[in-house]
Scaffold this motif. Sequence first.
Motif, PDB file in Angstrom:
ATOM      1  N   LEU A   1       0.835  -1.193   0.000  1.00  0.00           N
ATOM      2  CA  LEU A   1       0.000   0.000   0.000  1.00  0.00           C
ATOM      3  C   LEU A   1       0.874   1.249   0.000  1.00  0.00           C
ATOM      4  CD1 LEU A   1      -2.783   1.284   0.115  1.00  0.00           C
ATOM      5  CD2 LEU A   1      -2.753   1.021   2.603  1.00  0.00           C
ATOM      6  N   ASN A   2       1.947   1.247   0.801  1.00  0.00           N
ATOM      7  CA  ASN A   2       2.869   2.392   0.823  1.00  0.00           C
ATOM      8  C   ASN A   2       3.456   2.658  -0.560  1.00  0.00           C
ATOM      9  OD1 ASN A   2       2.580   2.884   3.552  1.00  0.00           O
ATOM     10  ND2 ASN A   2       4.406   1.756   4.158  1.00  0.00           N
ATOM     11  N   ASP A   3       3.926   1.598  -1.212  1.00  0.00           N
ATOM     12  CA  ASP A   3       4.569   1.770  -2.517  1.00  0.00           C
ATOM     13  C   ASP A   3       3.596   2.312  -3.553  1.00  0.00           C
ATOM     14  OD1 ASP A   3       6.925   0.867  -1.470  1.00  0.00           O
ATOM     15  OD2 ASP A   3       6.847  -1.123  -2.387  1.00  0.00           O
ATOM     16  N   ALA A   4       2.369   1.752  -3.563  1.00  0.00           N
ATOM     17  CA  ALA A   4       1.386   2.181  -4.558  1.00  0.00           C
ATOM     18  C   ALA A   4       0.918   3.608  -4.286  1.00  0.00           C
ATOM     19  CB  ALA A   4       0.202   1.216  -4.566  1.00  0.00           C
ATOM     20  N   VAL A   5       0.711   3.946  -3.022  1.00  0.00           N
ATOM     21  CA  VAL A   5       0.310   5.312  -2.676  1.00  0.00           C
ATOM     22  C   VAL A   5       1.434   6.290  -2.997  1.00  0.00           C
ATOM     23  CG1 VAL A   5      -0.206   6.858  -0.743  1.00  0.00           C
ATOM     24  CG2 VAL A   5      -1.392   4.669  -0.937  1.00  0.00           C
ATOM     25  N   SER A   6       2.673   5.898  -2.709  1.00  0.00           N
ATOM     26  CA  SER A   6       3.808   6.765  -2.986  1.00  0.00           C
ATOM     27  C   SER A   6       3.933   7.052  -4.480  1.00  0.00           C
ATOM     28  CB  SER A   6       5.100   6.123  -2.471  1.00  0.00           C
ATOM     29  OG  SER A   6       6.206   6.948  -2.730  1.00  0.00           O
TER      30      SER A   6
ATOM     31  N   ALA B   1       4.483   0.678 -13.243  1.00  0.00           N
ATOM     32  CA  ALA B   1       4.710  -0.726 -12.901  1.00  0.00           C
ATOM     33  C   ALA B   1       4.794  -0.912 -11.392  1.00  0.00           C
ATOM     34  CB  ALA B   1       5.988  -1.233 -13.561  1.00  0.00           C
ATOM     35  N   ASP B   2       5.417   0.037 -10.691  1.00  0.00           N
ATOM     36  CA  ASP B   2       5.511  -0.039  -9.231  1.00  0.00           C
ATOM     37  C   ASP B   2       4.128   0.049  -8.588  1.00  0.00           C
ATOM     38  OD1 ASP B   2       8.367  -0.167  -9.095  1.00  0.00           O
ATOM     39  OD2 ASP B   2       8.422   1.954  -9.599  1.00  0.00           O
ATOM     40  N   ILE B   3       3.276   0.911  -9.149  1.00  0.00           N
ATOM     41  CA  ILE B   3       1.911   1.019  -8.641  1.00  0.00           C
ATOM     42  C   ILE B   3       1.164  -0.288  -8.900  1.00  0.00           C
ATOM     43  CG2 ILE B   3      -0.277   2.267  -8.839  1.00  0.00           C
ATOM     44  CD1 ILE B   3       1.325   4.732  -9.667  1.00  0.00           C
ATOM     45  N   GLY B   4       1.369  -0.865 -10.085  1.00  0.00           N
ATOM     46  CA  GLY B   4       0.715  -2.125 -10.423  1.00  0.00           C
ATOM     47  C   GLY B   4       1.141  -3.259  -9.506  1.00  0.00           C
ATOM     48  N   ILE B   5       2.442  -3.329  -9.192  1.00  0.00           N
ATOM     49  CA  ILE B   5       2.940  -4.371  -8.277  1.00  0.00           C
ATOM     50  C   ILE B   5       2.309  -4.201  -6.897  1.00  0.00           C
ATOM     51  CG2 ILE B   5       4.988  -5.217  -7.052  1.00  0.00           C
ATOM     52  CD1 ILE B   5       6.598  -4.526  -9.596  1.00  0.00           C
ATOM     53  N   GLY B   6       2.213  -2.956  -6.445  1.00  0.00           N
ATOM     54  CA  GLY B   6       1.578  -2.707  -5.161  1.00  0.00           C
ATOM     55  C   GLY B   6       0.131  -3.163  -5.153  1.00  0.00           C
ATOM     56  N   CYS B   7      -0.584  -2.906  -6.230  1.00  0.00           N
ATOM     57  CA  CYS B   7      -1.989  -3.315  -6.321  1.00  0.00           C
ATOM     58  C   CYS B   7      -2.128  -4.834  -6.339  1.00  0.00           C
ATOM     59  CB  CYS B   7      -2.626  -2.716  -7.569  1.00  0.00           C
ATOM     60  SG  CYS B   7      -2.887  -0.923  -7.477  1.00  0.00           S
ATOM     61  N   VAL B   8      -1.248  -5.502  -7.064  1.00  0.00           N
ATOM     62  CA  VAL B   8      -1.286  -6.971  -7.098  1.00  0.00           C
ATOM     63  C   VAL B   8      -1.033  -7.538  -5.701  1.00  0.00           C
ATOM     64  CG1 VAL B   8      -0.112  -9.037  -7.970  1.00  0.00           C
ATOM     65  CG2 VAL B   8      -0.660  -7.154  -9.522  1.00  0.00           C
ATOM     66  N   GLY B   9      -0.056  -6.966  -4.989  1.00  0.00           N
ATOM     67  CA  GLY B   9       0.227  -7.406  -3.620  1.00  0.00           C
ATOM     68  C   GLY B   9      -0.981  -7.240  -2.713  1.00  0.00           C
ATOM     69  N   LEU B  10      -1.706  -6.134  -2.864  1.00  0.00           N
ATOM     70  CA  LEU B  10      -2.893  -5.901  -2.046  1.00  0.00           C
ATOM     71  C   LEU B  10      -4.004  -6.892  -2.376  1.00  0.00           C
ATOM     72  CD1 LEU B  10      -2.967  -1.996  -2.101  1.00  0.00           C
ATOM     73  CD2 LEU B  10      -2.461  -3.452  -0.135  1.00  0.00           C
ATOM     74  N   VAL B  11      -4.135  -7.250  -3.638  1.00  0.00           N
ATOM     75  CA  VAL B  11      -5.136  -8.255  -4.036  1.00  0.00           C
ATOM     76  C   VAL B  11      -4.819  -9.604  -3.388  1.00  0.00           C
ATOM     77  CG1 VAL B  11      -6.041  -9.599  -5.970  1.00  0.00           C
ATOM     78  CG2 VAL B  11      -5.778  -7.123  -6.193  1.00  0.00           C
ATOM     79  N   VAL B  12      -3.537  -9.965  -3.381  1.00  0.00           N
ATOM     80  CA  VAL B  12      -3.128 -11.240  -2.784  1.00  0.00           C
ATOM     81  C   VAL B  12      -3.440 -11.242  -1.288  1.00  0.00           C
ATOM     82  CG1 VAL B  12      -1.142 -12.691  -2.200  1.00  0.00           C
ATOM     83  CG2 VAL B  12      -1.351 -11.709  -4.500  1.00  0.00           C
ATOM     84  N   PHE B  13      -3.094 -10.168  -0.597  1.00  0.00           N
ATOM     85  CA  PHE B  13      -3.366 -10.109   0.840  1.00  0.00           C
ATOM     86  C   PHE B  13      -4.857 -10.034   1.128  1.00  0.00           C
ATOM     87  CE2 PHE B  13       1.157  -9.007   1.246  1.00  0.00           C
ATOM     88  CZ  PHE B  13       1.487  -9.805   2.342  1.00  0.00           C
ATOM     89  N   ALA B  14      -5.629  -9.391   0.264  1.00  0.00           N
ATOM     90  CA  ALA B  14      -7.080  -9.362   0.447  1.00  0.00           C
ATOM     91  C   ALA B  14      -7.651 -10.772   0.381  1.00  0.00           C
ATOM     92  CB  ALA B  14      -7.727  -8.465  -0.609  1.00  0.00           C
ATOM     93  N   ALA B  15      -7.128 -11.580  -0.536  1.00  0.00           N
ATOM     94  CA  ALA B  15      -7.586 -12.966  -0.638  1.00  0.00           C
ATOM     95  C   ALA B  15      -7.217 -13.761   0.613  1.00  0.00           C
ATOM     96  CB  ALA B  15      -6.987 -13.616  -1.882  1.00  0.00           C
ATOM     97  N   ILE B  16      -5.995 -13.573   1.101  1.00  0.00           N
ATOM     98  CA  ILE B  16      -5.544 -14.283   2.308  1.00  0.00           C
ATOM     99  C   ILE B  16      -6.380 -13.871   3.518  1.00  0.00           C
ATOM    100  CG2 ILE B  16      -3.628 -14.568   3.938  1.00  0.00           C
ATOM    101  CD1 ILE B  16      -1.723 -14.189   1.522  1.00  0.00           C
ATOM    102  N   PHE B  17      -6.554 -12.563   3.699  1.00  0.00           N
ATOM    103  CA  PHE B  17      -7.328 -12.079   4.849  1.00  0.00           C
ATOM    104  C   PHE B  17      -8.807 -12.445   4.717  1.00  0.00           C
ATOM    105  CE2 PHE B  17      -3.992  -8.500   5.281  1.00  0.00           C
ATOM    106  CZ  PHE B  17      -3.201  -9.321   6.076  1.00  0.00           C
TER     107      PHE B  17
END
Length: 251
Positions: A206-211, A221-237
């Motif tokens: 979230l920090n990277d994508a917001v930054s 691409a950095d924003i996209g990676i941040g968004c993908v990471g958040l999707v993965v954690f949303a699925a886990i949580f």
Amino acid sequence: MSAYSALTAAGYRAQVRDKTTVFFTFAFPLVFLVVFGLVFRGKAVEESGFSYLSYTASGVLSWGVANAAVFGIGFTLMQWRADDILRMIRMSPAPLSAVIGSRYVLALGVGLAQAVLFVGVAMLPGFGLVPASRWPLLIPVLILGITSFLLLGVTIGSIADTPESVAGIANFIMLPMAFLSGSFFPLDSMPDWLQKISLVLPLRYLNDAVSGSLTGRGDLADIGIGCVGLVVFAAIFGVLAARTFRWTKKS
């Protein structure tokens, strides 16, 4: 009126009546922005050349939005279960999706309002952090971030049975995560092993994508990676929330 609409309206009324919580929810990130702006004005991180403020402003906004999502639903679910409100909802035709969905809409409203206020201040001449071409990207980023951390809050609110335990568990998770994810200090200035640890923390993404959206640090691409990471954690949580959710203290 549908169960979803009724729960959303009731939640909104309860939220706006709590003036103290509303004030600090919005004031807290702004206070940090002003303090860091005064302390780190003109200072740059040697490894990257970006200012300290460009790191800390993004991190403070991310942490503020994530905190509001986690604590908001965590305390609500715990209190509703303690007051047998969840048990009564369970006996009604209202599905679980209406309970979580109503809180989700409120969390989105709070998070986006926080962002609008924060961006407005960050665009002032004294800060000048927001490139005009990038800030609209904050909207999808924050939606994904709020989704991820709200589901974490559901898990905390399902496990905890008292306000003290909600605060204890949430702070135990969120405070170390803030420091390890670079919310208050640039990751570039941290040891390599700490930077690697941050890769398994949702707040880092979230920090990277917001930054990237707020200050222009990095590329799309950095924003996209941040968004993908958040999707993965949303699925886990989401899986954790589904397995831990309790209508009552016993089930």
